[in-house]
Design a protein around this motif. Sequence first.
Motif, mmCIF file in Angstrom:
data_model
loop_
_atom_site.group_PDB
_atom_site.id
_atom_site.type_symbol
_atom_site.label_atom_id
_atom_site.label_comp_id
_atom_site.label_asym_id
_atom_site.label_seq_id
_atom_site.Cartn_x
_atom_site.Cartn_y
_atom_site.Cartn_z
ATOM 1 N N ARG A 21 33.480 9.392 36.061
ATOM 2 C CA ARG A 21 33.145 9.463 37.497
ATOM 3 C C ARG A 21 32.539 8.150 37.982
ATOM 4 O O ARG A 21 32.762 7.733 39.131
ATOM 5 N N LEU A 22 31.790 7.476 37.118
ATOM 6 C CA LEU A 22 31.168 6.201 37.475
ATOM 7 C C LEU A 22 32.088 5.018 37.210
ATOM 8 O O LEU A 22 31.681 3.864 37.369
ATOM 9 N N GLY A 23 33.312 5.293 36.809
ATOM 10 C CA GLY A 23 34.304 4.241 36.634
ATOM 11 C C GLY A 23 34.029 3.304 35.483
ATOM 12 O O GLY A 23 34.567 2.195 35.442
ATOM 13 N N GLY A 24 33.188 3.725 34.521
ATOM 14 C CA GLY A 24 32.906 2.874 33.375
ATOM 15 C C GLY A 24 32.145 1.612 33.714
ATOM 16 O O GLY A 24 32.110 0.671 32.912
ATOM 17 N N LEU A 25 31.497 1.564 34.873
ATOM 18 C CA LEU A 25 30.762 0.368 35.277
ATOM 19 C C LEU A 25 29.391 0.362 34.603
ATOM 20 O O LEU A 25 28.566 1.245 34.863
ATOM 21 N N PRO A 26 29.109 -0.608 33.739
ATOM 22 C CA PRO A 26 27.835 -0.597 33.012
ATOM 23 C C PRO A 26 26.610 -0.544 33.913
ATOM 24 O O PRO A 26 25.625 0.133 33.587
ATOM 25 N N LEU A 27 26.617 -1.255 35.037
ATOM 26 C CA LEU A 27 25.460 -1.232 35.930
ATOM 27 C C LEU A 27 25.185 0.178 36.431
ATOM 28 O O LEU A 27 24.030 0.630 36.470
ATOM 29 N N ALA A 28 26.247 0.902 36.805
ATOM 30 C CA ALA A 28 26.073 2.276 37.282
ATOM 31 C C ALA A 28 25.684 3.207 36.142
ATOM 32 O O ALA A 28 24.877 4.131 36.333
ATOM 33 N N LEU A 29 26.245 2.995 34.961
ATOM 34 C CA LEU A 29 25.887 3.825 33.810
ATOM 35 C C LEU A 29 24.411 3.651 33.453
ATOM 36 O O LEU A 29 23.710 4.635 33.160
ATOM 37 N N ASN A 30 23.938 2.422 33.491
ATOM 38 C CA ASN A 30 22.525 2.183 33.200
ATOM 39 C C ASN A 30 21.631 2.796 34.269
ATOM 40 O O ASN A 30 20.560 3.339 33.958
ATOM 41 N N ALA A 31 22.064 2.719 35.540
ATOM 42 C CA ALA A 31 21.271 3.333 36.608
ATOM 43 C C ALA A 31 21.198 4.842 36.427
ATOM 44 O O ALA A 31 20.130 5.453 36.593
ATOM 45 N N ALA A 32 22.329 5.456 36.078
ATOM 46 C CA ALA A 32 22.333 6.902 35.863
ATOM 47 C C ALA A 32 21.486 7.275 34.654
ATOM 48 O O ALA A 32 20.714 8.250 34.687
ATOM 49 N N GLY A 33 21.625 6.516 33.560
ATOM 50 C CA GLY A 33 20.838 6.815 32.368
ATOM 51 C C GLY A 33 19.351 6.672 32.613
ATOM 52 O O GLY A 33 18.540 7.482 32.133
ATOM 53 N N THR A 34 18.961 5.638 33.350
ATOM 54 C CA THR A 34 17.541 5.453 33.664
ATOM 55 C C THR A 34 17.011 6.610 34.499
ATOM 56 O O THR A 34 15.905 7.120 34.258
ATOM 57 N N TYR A 35 17.798 7.040 35.472
ATOM 58 C CA TYR A 35 17.382 8.173 36.312
ATOM 59 C C TYR A 35 17.207 9.433 35.467
ATOM 60 O O TYR A 35 16.199 10.148 35.583
ATOM 61 N N LEU A 36 18.155 9.725 34.606
ATOM 62 C CA LEU A 36 18.102 10.951 33.815
ATOM 63 C C LEU A 36 16.966 10.931 32.799
ATOM 64 O O LEU A 36 16.470 11.992 32.393
ATOM 65 N N SER A 37 16.553 9.747 32.381
ATOM 66 C CA SER A 37 15.496 9.661 31.368
ATOM 67 C C SER A 37 14.097 9.875 31.936
ATOM 68 O O SER A 37 13.146 10.039 31.177
ATOM 69 N N VAL A 38 13.983 9.873 33.259
ATOM 70 C CA VAL A 38 12.670 10.072 33.888
ATOM 71 C C VAL A 38 12.366 11.565 33.939
ATOM 72 O O VAL A 38 13.144 12.341 34.524
ATOM 73 N N PRO A 39 11.259 12.024 33.361
ATOM 74 C CA PRO A 39 10.986 13.475 33.298
ATOM 75 C C PRO A 39 10.866 14.139 34.659
ATOM 76 O O PRO A 39 11.105 15.338 34.785
ATOM 77 N N THR A 40 10.494 13.395 35.684
ATOM 78 C CA THR A 40 10.290 13.999 37.000
ATOM 79 C C THR A 40 11.538 13.988 37.878
ATOM 80 O O THR A 40 11.477 14.406 39.036
ATOM 81 N N SER A 41 12.653 13.487 37.374
ATOM 82 C CA SER A 41 13.886 13.458 38.176
ATOM 83 C C SER A 41 14.356 14.872 38.496
ATOM 84 O O SER A 41 14.220 15.792 37.685
ATOM 85 N N ARG A 42 14.957 15.044 39.676
ATOM 86 C CA ARG A 42 15.439 16.368 40.082
ATOM 87 C C ARG A 42 16.644 16.803 39.265
ATOM 88 O O ARG A 42 16.832 17.987 39.010
ATOM 89 N N HIS A 43 17.501 15.865 38.889
ATOM 90 C CA HIS A 43 18.716 16.184 38.133
ATOM 91 C C HIS A 43 18.537 15.649 36.717
ATOM 92 O O HIS A 43 18.434 14.451 36.503
ATOM 93 N N ARG A 44 18.520 16.535 35.755
ATOM 94 C CA ARG A 44 18.181 16.145 34.386
ATOM 95 C C ARG A 44 19.364 16.234 33.427
ATOM 96 O O ARG A 44 19.207 15.939 32.244
ATOM 97 N N THR A 45 20.537 16.637 33.872
ATOM 98 C CA THR A 45 21.697 16.731 32.987
ATOM 99 C C THR A 45 22.846 15.897 33.543
ATOM 100 O O THR A 45 22.891 15.585 34.742
ATOM 101 N N PHE A 46 23.773 15.552 32.662
ATOM 102 C CA PHE A 46 24.944 14.779 33.085
ATOM 103 C C PHE A 46 25.740 15.531 34.149
ATOM 104 O O PHE A 46 26.185 14.950 35.136
#
Length: 707
Positions: free
Chosen positions: A210-235
């Motif tokens: 869905r993110l088109g394999g773009l490393p910048l977007a993958l890192n942004a998504a991974g950073t968001y998911l790793s934060v315990p207080t994020s609203r969306h916690r799963t892929f």
Amino acid sequence: MSGQSMNPPAVSAPVRGREAELERIGNLVRGPGGGMVVVCGAGGLGKTTLAAEAAAKAAARARSQEKKVVWIRWRDDTAQLGREFGKAARILGLPESRLEEARTGRVSLVDAVWEHLATVTGWLIVVDNVDTPARVGPGPEPLAAYRGWLRPHGGGVLLVTSRDTTRQTWGPDADLIHLQPLVDDAGAAVLLDAEPHAGTEAEAEALAARLGGLPLALNAAGTYLSVPTSRHRTFTAYQEALESEFADLLGAENPTAATDPETARRVVRHTWDLSLDQLQSDGYTLARPVLQLLALLEPAPVPRTLITPELVTDATGLPTTSAGVDAALAGLHRYGLLDTPETGEPEPDSTVVGRLQLHPLVREVTAHTLNRPEPTATWLAAIDEHLAQAVDAVAGMPGRTGWPTARLLAPHLPAHLDRNTPHNFTTARNTLDSLADILRAAGAASEELLLRRHVLDNESDARGPDHSDTLTSRNSLANALSNLGEHRQAADLHQQVLTDRQRVLGPDHPDTLISRSNHANALNGLGEYRQAADLLQQVVADTERVLGPGHLDTLVSRNNHASALNGLGEHRQARQRTEQPRRAPAGRRPPPASPHRHRTRPRARPPRHPRQPQQPRQRTERPRRAPAGWAAAVVAMGAAEPRNVVAVSAKTSAPGWVPRLEPRVVGAVHRQRAEIQRGHARWRVSPVRCAARPGTAGSCGWVAGCR
């Protein structure tokens, strides 16, 4: 300047999916010679990360990092780059006395540095983010002359990262590594490295795609998911949220990005603005609007012929020339924002059509940043008008020349219909029908099916399930399923259409007879030859009774019946359906006839121009025209010369039936042009072929064309 600025940045996570590129750079570093490697590609592909990992691997093999690996960040300042190269050369052993000679003007600093670097081996110098190579200097000479700060002739490896991907910029001796988006499994690994508890590997792969394999977007998504207080916690939750919260998750604007390029590089929303700003300053004034136009099309390759100066002007109001559009596309391609996928081998008699394609995330972010409703509404109206014109142009191309363009246009037509429903539904629907007919002729069954399904869905909503137009669209969809080999689905849908046409139109309506023939043909495709033959025998009888024995539909029904009989092995009876009482020459036997699916008559087309009033849709009941783009020829053969040959085309005013037939009518021939020469059709056509070759003396009793 501090020594820390010369050290490579640390890589905090494993570098995934770049093993081949790292090995390629490592081989150069370990090898006996030197050279220049340029890691290039669009923003967000991880060029700096790759270079940092290569530098770390080189440093691990070196005895001393300070002596062997040096990191320089390009800051758009030639003088500062010279100072940093001087310091790098000093780290690698350049005597201070030589630097003093350069400071006093006795030698050129750039020559002194590179003379020394040519004598030292095993080093790696990285110059990061050289997105404006024309400013590197020193002096006005192009970088490819290799007399400036970036040269491929040292004893070690010079590694450059840049968004500029052109060979012309970097010269013939540079080794270019074009970075591509990560494949799905590598992208999934990036996400799982960031947050291993957010889901399964399959779910991570789905998000990576869905993110088109773009490393910048993958890192942004991974950073968001790793934060315990994020609203969306799963892929899965993150992927679903992208549909409604794209602006917050990836399209968010950073207030400091406009003044801080380093921040802009790290933010998905802004990273491509750096390239567009650079193109603007370099004189490519149409690059941004052309990119925005492409972003409003579907995430599929676009035919180059669609992006015309007229489209750009109609959408943006900017004065445009062909040269300006060409330059804009070249600039976007140069900075990796636009791809030109390979076209592969062209079909015989077809033309090679250029393709343009944006990375899915580049497209989505660009479309998201456009102001709404203006200029988006105006731009979409211009796109719709030029899509319709492109389909008309393809329909007017001879032979197969338009088929490649038709395939490329197909994915962009469903959205065209959606945008024009209900206010301009008829015109847009006819555009899709026209392109679907071309795709059917081209054998592009999947693309045709896409359009037929979309037309039916929209027509059912706009007209209702029992409207004659909707029944026509259902019939066309069933035929498309047959072309794709889905005979069971086609047979079931033809049965439904037949039932509804009998109820709505009556059992003897010509369209009902067509549905009966199509249903039987679908059964024939399933191998149910006996049932198909019985049904087609009834269709032939009823068509002769309603339309007459010489009507084109009657002739086609006879051929379909013959095909079913051939499937049963009843070749004599099949031949009787197609041959003249006068027998073919000895030793010549007609091949098995192939079934022909009827098509209901084409729909009348109202004017396309938006300022002309929309006309009501006309449905001429009888006589019915032949299908658009095809011709029919009915040939009655005498002893040696043909007579009463009638060619019929939907593009003329002639009806689709043949008057004044002689009693011994031998068959119907469907093709784009019927040409009679020396007593026989000159081209091979379906469903049968001529028993004699051109120039053969004597008579023939059945005809349809020679190979």
